[in-house]
Design a protein around this motif. Structure first.
Motif, PDB file in Angstrom:
ATOM      1  N   PRO A  72       9.206 -17.903-149.596  1.00 45.16           N
ATOM      2  CA  PRO A  72       8.340 -18.837-148.934  1.00 45.16           C
ATOM      3  C   PRO A  72       7.526 -18.223-148.030  1.00 45.16           C
ATOM      4  N   THR A  73       6.483 -16.834-148.384  1.00 48.86           N
ATOM      5  CA  THR A  73       5.922 -16.343-147.259  1.00 48.86           C
ATOM      6  C   THR A  73       4.471 -16.872-147.360  1.00 48.86           C
ATOM      7  N   GLY A  74       4.214 -18.140-147.038  1.00 53.14           N
ATOM      8  CA  GLY A  74       2.866 -18.462-146.975  1.00 53.14           C
ATOM      9  C   GLY A  74       2.909 -19.194-148.335  1.00 53.14           C
ATOM     10  N   SER A  75       1.474 -19.352-148.783  1.00 52.22           N
ATOM     11  CA  SER A  75       1.338 -19.964-149.909  1.00 52.22           C
ATOM     12  C   SER A  75       1.472 -19.309-151.162  1.00 52.22           C
ATOM     13  N   LEU A  76       1.902 -20.019-152.536  1.00 55.05           N
ATOM     14  CA  LEU A  76       2.339 -19.258-153.483  1.00 55.05           C
ATOM     15  C   LEU A  76       0.877 -18.737-153.955  1.00 55.05           C
TER      16      LEU A  76
END
Length: 174
Positions: free
Chosen positions: A49-53
């Protein structure tokens, strides 16, 4: 209260059994044949979950997950093979890099919601958050205790992240 994200718990799905009894009896015959053990196939995959997919997550993983959960799988004899799908948000992997805990929490929730929006069906596939399953951390500890450092230092993922972080590489990256 806890800050757990309200996603279906994975504990019930993480079973050690890997076979299922399937009857091979022919209903037109008076004779009952022995039960055949059928290997249950399992799929486990996740995205950080490093920001938005992004499009890469969708094309590289999530679209394939959706297709896989919706198509029956067959063995070499043409029999349908039971498949259990486990798709997770790998939030523990994300903490190997500098992060803001509040942003990570929000990104984790958003990622799980995007799995569903992209077509992962919770009735067909288990969706869970990695940190909600203590067995992940326990297994990591056991593997850390027995894995030689030089094996880890040869891994491309470690080399890339270590290059980005310089001397501040955390032990968790191993």
């Amino acid at each position: 209260t806890t800050n757990k994200i309200p996603i279906r718990s994975a504990g019930a799905w993480l079973r050690m059994a890997s076979t299922a009894d399937v009857s091979t009896a022919d209903s037109s015959s008076a004779e009952i044949t022995p039960q055949k053990k059928v290997q249950v196939e399992r799929v486990l995959s996740g995205v950080q979950p490093t920001g938005s997919l992004h499009l890469g997550n969708y094309l590289g993983a999530i679209r394939q997950w959706v297709d896989f959960q919706n198509k029956p799988q067959y063995d070499e004899e043409g029999n349908v093979v039971p498949v259990e799908n486990f798709f997770c948000v790998v939030d523990l992997h994300a903490i190997t890099m500098p992060h803001d805990p509040k942003e990570l929490y929000e990104s984790t929730l958003s990622s799980a919601a995007l799995y569903i929006a992209a077509g992962i069906d919770p009735a067909k596939s288990a969706i869970f958050v990695q940190s909600h399953v203590p067995a992940h951390s326990e297994l990591a500890w056991l593997l850390n205790c027995i894995t030689p450092m030089n094996w880890l230092e040869r891994m491309i993922q470690f080399k890339e992240k270590a290059k980005k972080q310089g001397e501040s590489v955390g032990v968790g990256l191993f």
